[in-house]
Scaffold this active site. Structure first.
Site, PDB file in Angstrom:
ATOM      1  CG  ASN A  67      -7.521 -36.489   3.813  1.00 43.82           C
ATOM      2  OD1 ASN A  67      -6.322 -36.604   4.038  1.00 43.82           O
ATOM      3  ND2 ASN A  67      -8.166 -37.224   2.908  1.00 43.82           N
ATOM      4  CE  LYS A 105      -8.039 -35.518  -0.326  1.00 42.13           C
ATOM      5  NZ  LYS A 105      -8.872 -35.756  -1.488  1.00 42.13           N
ATOM      6  CG  HIS A 115      -9.471 -41.255   1.084  1.00 41.17           C
ATOM      7  ND1 HIS A 115      -9.292 -41.016  -0.255  1.00 41.17           N
ATOM      8  CD2 HIS A 115      -9.997 -40.120   1.607  1.00 41.17           C
ATOM      9  CE1 HIS A 115      -9.674 -39.775  -0.530  1.00 41.17           C
ATOM     10  NE2 HIS A 115     -10.115 -39.209   0.589  1.00 41.17           N
ATOM     11  CD  GLU A 157      -7.573 -38.913  -2.781  1.00 44.69           C
ATOM     12  OE1 GLU A 157      -6.699 -38.797  -1.905  1.00 44.69           O
ATOM     13  OE2 GLU A 157      -8.382 -37.994  -3.060  1.00 44.69           O
ATOM     14  CD  GLU A 172     -14.171 -38.601   1.991  1.00 44.97           C
ATOM     15  OE1 GLU A 172     -13.966 -37.416   2.230  1.00 44.97           O
ATOM     16  OE2 GLU A 172     -13.268 -39.404   1.695  1.00 44.97           O
ATOM     17  N   GLY A 195     -12.633 -33.572  -4.394  1.00 50.17           N
ATOM     18  CA  GLY A 195     -11.677 -32.740  -5.121  1.00 50.17           C
ATOM     19  C   GLY A 195     -12.214 -32.174  -6.424  1.00 50.17           C
ATOM     20  CB  SER A 234     -16.400 -30.488  -3.076  1.00 55.66           C
ATOM     21  OG  SER A 234     -15.569 -31.061  -4.071  1.00 55.66           O
TER      22      SER A 234
END
Ligand code: PGA
Length: 253
Positions: free
Chosen positions: A9, A11, A96, A98, A168, A174, A213
């Site tokens: 991904n 991003k 996701h 985010e 996730e 991250g 991560s």
């Protein structure tokens, strides 16, 4: 036997030169992987046509990171599932963390996005995961299973069979703080059990990815867990060498 999937991904990173360099570096590594392993890159929309072209003769699949919940029409700034399909996309991320946290993707919106994708035969990769606060309060399992219920309660087993789910934990995205293989396996087992309550056959075939991560040092141990069928890799997917290492660390069982 379930297929394995390692998904990168990117991003909001990358440009045309990056796509060219990345594709030539990664393609030979991926061609050498055993047959049961799929590799995919989820890239910003503007890079998708180039990525589809660069990967056309390889085994690397291409995914979008977002799609409109609407089919077509007066929706300024949106990209439809049909447009993604015509560009050659194979898959698309939905839900996701985010997008949930920063762009207000609600259950209703996410379900519509999944439906739009299924209509054009693009595989949705549906992301779920708890925050640190929810984990500390002992709510992780409930949060994750209720996020999953959005799909289980609203879609047929046939439709669900086309979806991959990525667990996730938000606290691992991250942050460099990965869930331990035991923590990740425990949640994956919980997710598969939950799917089993709806449909045992579906539970056995559903591809469940771990994300948060993942890197070349921790991927083999995570991927060796019985209910982890691969990974959704953010930061480490931006370096072709690292990403190739991660792809190679998955074994066909
Ligand atoms: P990360 O991101 O690997 O950088 O933690 C994972 C993701 O957000 O999909």
């Amino acid at each position: 036997m379930r297929r394995k999937l390692v998904a990168g991904n990117w991003k909001m990173n990358g440009d045309s030169a990056f796509v060219s360099a990345f594709s030539s570096a990664i393609a030979p590594n991926i061609q050498a992987l055993p047959e049961g392993i799929d590799v995919l890159i989820a890239a910003p929309t503007i890079l998708l046509p180039q990525l589809c072209q660069e990967f056309a003769l390889t085994r690397v699949l291409v995914a979008a990171q977002n799609v409109s919940s609407y089919a077509s029409g007066a929706y300024t700034g949106e990209t439809s599932a049909e447009m993604l399909s015509k560009a050659g996309c194979d898959a698309c991320l939905v839900g996701h963390s985010e997008r949930r946290a920063l762009f207000g993707d609600t259950d209703e919106v996410m379900l519509s996005k999944v439906r739009r994708l299924l209509e054009v035969e693009i595989q949705p990769i549906f992301c779920i995961g708890e925050t640190l606060e929810q984990r500390d309060l002992g709510q992780a399992s409930n949060v994750v299973t209720s996020q999953l219920a959005l799909l289980l309660d609203n879609l047929s087993s046939e439709a669900l069979g086309k979806i991959a789910v990525a667990y996730e934990p938000v606290w691992a995205i991250g942050t460099g703080r990965t869930a331990s293989p035991e923590q990740a396996q425990a949640m994956h087992e919980r997710i598969r059990d939950h799917v089993r309550q709806k449909d045992a056959e579906l539970a056995e075939k559903m591809v469940l990815l771990y994300g948060g991560s993942v890197n070349a040092d921790n991927s083999s141990e995570l991927f060796a867990q019985p209910d982890i069928d691969g990974g959704l890799v953010g930061g480490a997917s931006l370096q072709a060498d690292n990403f190739a290492q991660i792809c190679k660390s998955i074994e066909c069982r």
